[in-house]
Scaffold this motif. Structure first.
Motif, mmCIF file in Angstrom:
data_model
loop_
_atom_site.group_PDB
_atom_site.id
_atom_site.type_symbol
_atom_site.label_atom_id
_atom_site.label_comp_id
_atom_site.label_asym_id
_atom_site.label_seq_id
_atom_site.Cartn_x
_atom_site.Cartn_y
_atom_site.Cartn_z
ATOM 1 N N THR A 130 8.653 6.638 -17.597
ATOM 2 C CA THR A 130 8.837 6.276 -16.188
ATOM 3 C C THR A 130 8.063 4.997 -15.919
ATOM 4 O O THR A 130 7.032 4.740 -16.540
ATOM 5 C CB THR A 130 8.299 7.364 -15.246
ATOM 6 N N SER A 131 8.569 4.209 -14.985
ATOM 7 C CA SER A 131 7.877 2.989 -14.635
ATOM 8 C C SER A 131 8.329 2.529 -13.262
ATOM 9 O O SER A 131 9.190 3.172 -12.657
ATOM 10 C CB SER A 131 8.150 1.914 -15.692
ATOM 11 N N TYR A 132 7.747 1.458 -12.778
ATOM 12 C CA TYR A 132 8.220 0.875 -11.530
ATOM 13 C C TYR A 132 7.968 -0.616 -11.535
ATOM 14 O O TYR A 132 7.159 -1.125 -12.331
ATOM 15 C CB TYR A 132 7.543 1.534 -10.312
ATOM 16 N N CYS A 133 8.700 -1.309 -10.663
ATOM 17 C CA CYS A 133 8.462 -2.737 -10.488
ATOM 18 C C CYS A 133 8.470 -3.023 -9.003
ATOM 19 O O CYS A 133 9.050 -2.259 -8.222
ATOM 20 C CB CYS A 133 9.536 -3.569 -11.186
ATOM 21 N N CYS A 134 7.796 -4.082 -8.597
ATOM 22 C CA CYS A 134 7.796 -4.508 -7.195
ATOM 23 C C CYS A 134 7.905 -6.024 -7.155
ATOM 24 O O CYS A 134 7.214 -6.712 -7.899
ATOM 25 C CB CYS A 134 6.509 -4.090 -6.501
ATOM 26 N N GLY A 135 8.763 -6.513 -6.302
ATOM 27 C CA GLY A 135 8.904 -7.963 -6.141
ATOM 28 C C GLY A 135 9.910 -8.538 -7.107
ATOM 29 O O GLY A 135 10.161 -7.978 -8.171
ATOM 30 N N GLN A 136 10.465 -9.682 -6.720
ATOM 31 C CA GLN A 136 11.540 -10.281 -7.521
ATOM 32 C C GLN A 136 11.118 -10.610 -8.942
ATOM 33 O O GLN A 136 11.843 -10.346 -9.887
ATOM 34 C CB GLN A 136 12.023 -11.563 -6.848
ATOM 35 N N GLY A 137 9.944 -11.186 -9.085
ATOM 36 C CA GLY A 137 9.507 -11.605 -10.408
ATOM 37 C C GLY A 137 9.404 -10.422 -11.357
ATOM 38 O O GLY A 137 10.015 -10.415 -12.423
ATOM 39 N N ASP A 138 8.657 -9.405 -10.960
ATOM 40 C CA ASP A 138 8.469 -8.239 -11.825
ATOM 41 C C ASP A 138 9.780 -7.496 -12.028
ATOM 42 O O ASP A 138 10.076 -7.023 -13.120
ATOM 43 C CB ASP A 138 7.434 -7.284 -11.225
ATOM 44 N N MET B 121 1.718 -0.246 -4.960
ATOM 45 C CA MET B 121 3.062 0.204 -4.678
ATOM 46 C C MET B 121 3.064 1.454 -3.815
ATOM 47 O O MET B 121 3.894 1.604 -2.934
ATOM 48 C CB MET B 121 3.766 0.522 -5.989
ATOM 49 N N LEU B 122 2.139 2.348 -4.088
ATOM 50 C CA LEU B 122 2.122 3.591 -3.339
ATOM 51 C C LEU B 122 1.702 3.314 -1.917
ATOM 52 O O LEU B 122 0.915 2.417 -1.651
ATOM 53 C CB LEU B 122 1.128 4.565 -3.980
ATOM 54 N N SER B 123 2.223 4.131 -1.001
ATOM 55 C CA SER B 123 1.868 3.870 0.389
ATOM 56 C C SER B 123 0.698 4.744 0.821
ATOM 57 O O SER B 123 0.516 5.021 1.991
ATOM 58 C CB SER B 123 3.082 4.088 1.286
ATOM 59 N N ASN B 124 -0.117 5.155 -0.150
ATOM 60 C CA ASN B 124 -1.260 6.017 0.152
ATOM 61 C C ASN B 124 -2.134 5.458 1.251
ATOM 62 O O ASN B 124 -2.663 6.178 2.085
ATOM 63 C CB ASN B 124 -2.185 6.155 -1.062
ATOM 64 N N HIS B 125 -2.324 4.142 1.188
ATOM 65 C CA HIS B 125 -3.262 3.534 2.118
ATOM 66 C C HIS B 125 -2.799 3.672 3.561
ATOM 67 O O HIS B 125 -3.555 3.450 4.473
ATOM 68 C CB HIS B 125 -3.491 2.073 1.762
ATOM 69 N N LEU B 126 -1.516 4.007 3.748
ATOM 70 C CA LEU B 126 -1.003 4.167 5.096
ATOM 71 C C LEU B 126 -1.243 5.576 5.627
ATOM 72 O O LEU B 126 -1.117 5.836 6.813
ATOM 73 C CB LEU B 126 0.503 3.883 5.139
ATOM 74 N N LEU B 127 -1.569 6.480 4.709
ATOM 75 C CA LEU B 127 -1.735 7.866 5.124
ATOM 76 C C LEU B 127 -3.158 8.100 5.596
ATOM 77 O O LEU B 127 -4.096 7.544 5.044
ATOM 78 C CB LEU B 127 -1.472 8.806 3.932
ATOM 79 N N PRO B 128 -3.311 8.940 6.604
ATOM 80 C CA PRO B 128 -4.681 9.323 6.976
ATOM 81 C C PRO B 128 -5.349 9.989 5.773
ATOM 82 O O PRO B 128 -4.683 10.683 5.004
ATOM 83 C CB PRO B 128 -4.470 10.337 8.101
ATOM 84 N N LEU B 129 -6.619 9.779 5.620
ATOM 85 C CA LEU B 129 -7.321 10.307 4.458
ATOM 86 C C LEU B 129 -7.210 11.819 4.335
ATOM 87 O O LEU B 129 -7.031 12.348 3.242
ATOM 88 C CB LEU B 129 -8.795 9.919 4.518
ATOM 89 N N PHE B 130 -7.290 12.527 5.496
ATOM 90 C CA PHE B 130 -7.278 13.991 5.394
ATOM 91 C C PHE B 130 -5.971 14.487 4.785
ATOM 92 O O PHE B 130 -5.942 15.451 4.049
ATOM 93 C CB PHE B 130 -7.531 14.641 6.764
ATOM 94 N N ARG C 204 12.036 7.448 -1.667
ATOM 95 C CA ARG C 204 12.279 6.017 -1.496
ATOM 96 C C ARG C 204 11.067 5.209 -1.934
ATOM 97 O O ARG C 204 9.955 5.443 -1.471
ATOM 98 C CB ARG C 204 12.591 5.704 -0.035
ATOM 99 N N PRO C 205 11.275 4.235 -2.827
ATOM 100 C CA PRO C 205 10.151 3.373 -3.188
ATOM 101 C C PRO C 205 9.777 2.478 -2.012
ATOM 102 O O PRO C 205 10.566 2.325 -1.081
ATOM 103 C CB PRO C 205 10.704 2.509 -4.318
ATOM 104 N N ASP C 206 8.605 1.905 -2.066
ATOM 105 C CA ASP C 206 8.213 0.928 -1.047
ATOM 106 C C ASP C 206 9.221 -0.220 -1.040
ATOM 107 O O ASP C 206 9.844 -0.490 -2.069
ATOM 108 C CB ASP C 206 6.816 0.368 -1.370
ATOM 109 N N PRO C 207 9.365 -0.911 0.091
ATOM 110 C CA PRO C 207 10.327 -2.017 0.156
ATOM 111 C C PRO C 207 10.066 -3.039 -0.961
ATOM 112 O O PRO C 207 8.906 -3.376 -1.229
ATOM 113 C CB PRO C 207 10.062 -2.637 1.530
ATOM 114 N N GLY C 208 11.129 -3.469 -1.607
ATOM 115 C CA GLY C 208 10.995 -4.460 -2.683
ATOM 116 C C GLY C 208 10.644 -3.858 -4.026
ATOM 117 O O GLY C 208 10.543 -4.567 -5.027
ATOM 118 N N CYS C 209 10.462 -2.528 -4.062
ATOM 119 C CA CYS C 209 10.087 -1.865 -5.322
ATOM 120 C C CYS C 209 11.261 -1.048 -5.856
ATOM 121 O O CYS C 209 12.148 -0.643 -5.106
ATOM 122 C CB CYS C 209 8.902 -0.936 -5.116
ATOM 123 N N GLN C 210 11.274 -0.805 -7.153
ATOM 124 C CA GLN C 210 12.287 0.043 -7.764
ATOM 125 C C GLN C 210 11.618 0.973 -8.772
ATOM 126 O O GLN C 210 10.658 0.583 -9.440
ATOM 127 C CB GLN C 210 13.342 -0.819 -8.478
#
Ligand code: NAG
Ligand code: NAG
Length: 348
Positions: A145-153, A1-10, A96-102
């Protein structure tokens, strides 16, 4: 869910605090003056309740991150209105959560979950957009606290969308089952949180009230967290999917496996299908202006667990369904469903 992977490592290493999203507490509707949060008297770093476990993460984290016994000494407190006396006003800044997440904020309750309710607490806030959101709280509430992503979850968390489709759609007569062994006394469980008003926007003060327009009842339920499939001695495919089936009000349920299980249960225990109405008797919680919210009810249930003997399969082996719960709504003396009313704030 987190967009960490989009961030440069530094960036990740330079500013690790941005890595975990959270609900950050503020004093007012603009989310400018922070409010300190304490858990069991200890400060919560950055006044932030971290959102780091998913609502489906049942086994390792009980579906969320628990924060026990919270206090907000500097938060505003409501005045003399009886309905809201002692209520503290806390505003949460949420990215803002990632798209499709709450992101989901829940209040812990005294009763059990996972029998009928897939949520570990009562939902009080659920958001899909960044913003500054209000929740009413009382000192010493415990939050999750919690989160969900996608219609099913996310369907687990979208309590304003109700469906009661039988889980065990089947053809032909359901097999007859008898109780093999059962718990002597019931446990008290939270039922599924039910929206009893439609989401509404409250534009301006005085804060909006909700009146119950949706006709809602609470009924006997059969809950089962395992799925079973077998071929009966007669050669019929039988399948029983995990989930909760509500009996009573809907005709649709009368020929299902769950209803057949409930029937044998009721015959053995001398109980009947119970239907409780939800009435406006305790309504009164008011919606804060400038918000979108619906009013909800969490019914309380008494649940008995049992193992059921459902005859033999085509190989002559005994078919036993383990730990099936038979649950009856708790009713007040006037026949109303017993439970807790509360407002759920959502994004517009
Ligand atoms: C809750 O936290 C307060 C401190 O804020 C502490 O005095 C109290 O004992 C705690 N209650 C429980 C039940 O742990
Ligand atoms: C529940 O509501 C239905 C329909 O409005 C009504 O017929 C029934 O008498 C109510 N039951 C109780 C126990 O109040």
């Amino acid at each position: 869910m987190l967009s960490n992977h989009l961030l440069p490592l530094f960036l990740l290493f330079a500013a690790p605090t941005i890595a975990t999203p959270g609900f950050v507490a503020y004093k007012e509707v603009t989310c400018t003056k922070p409010v300190d949060i304490f858990t069991d008297g200890d400060p919560v770093p950055d006044n932030k309740l971290k959102i780091d476990h998913a609502v489906t993460d049942w086994n390792s984290h009980a579906a969320g991150h628990y924060y026990d016994n919270l206090t907000f000494p500097d938060a505003g407190v409501s005045g003399d209105d009886n309905k809201e006396a002692g209520t503290q006003f806390v505003y949460w800044s949420v990215e803002r959560p990632d798209p499709g997440c709450q992101y989901i904020l829940m209040k812990d309750t005294r009763f059990g979950w996972q029998i009928i309710n897939p949520l570990p607490g009562t939902e009080i806030l659920r958001v899909a957009e960044e913003g500054c959101y209000y929740t009413p709280l009382t000192a010493h509430d415990s939050l999750i606290t919690s989160y969900c992503c996608g219609q099913g979850d996310c369907s687990i968390a979208e309590v304003e969308i109700q469906s009661n489709t039988p889980k065990d759609a089947m053809t032909g007569a359901p097999p007859a089952c008898t109780i093999k062994s059962s718990a002597a006394s019931p446990t008290i469980e939270d039922g599924q949180q039910i929206a009893i008003t439609r989401p509404q926007t409250c534009e301006a003060a005085p804060a909006c009230t909700h009146s119950i327009q949706l006709s809602t009842t609470v009924t006997t339920a059969v809950a089962h967290f395992n799925s079973y499939t077998w071929t009966s001695e007669m050669g019929t495919e039988v399948s029983f999917e995990s989930g909760v089936d509500f009996l009573g009000a809907t005709e649709k349920m009368s020929s299902t496996f769950s209803s057949s299980i409930a029937q044998s249960w009721m015959e053995e225990t001398g109980s009947t299908v119970t239907v409780g109405n939800i009435t406006a008797a305790t309504e009164g919680n008011r919606q804060m202006s400038g918000t979108v919210a619906f009013y909800s009810f969490v019914p309380h249930y008494e649940c008995w667990k049992a193992d059921l003997d459902c005859g033999k399969d085509s190989n002559g082996n005994e078919v036993v369904l383990e730990r099936i719960s038979f649950c009856q709504p708790r009713l007040s003396s006037s026949g109303e469903a017993d439970g807790i009313f509360s407002m759920v704030y959502i994004s517009g």
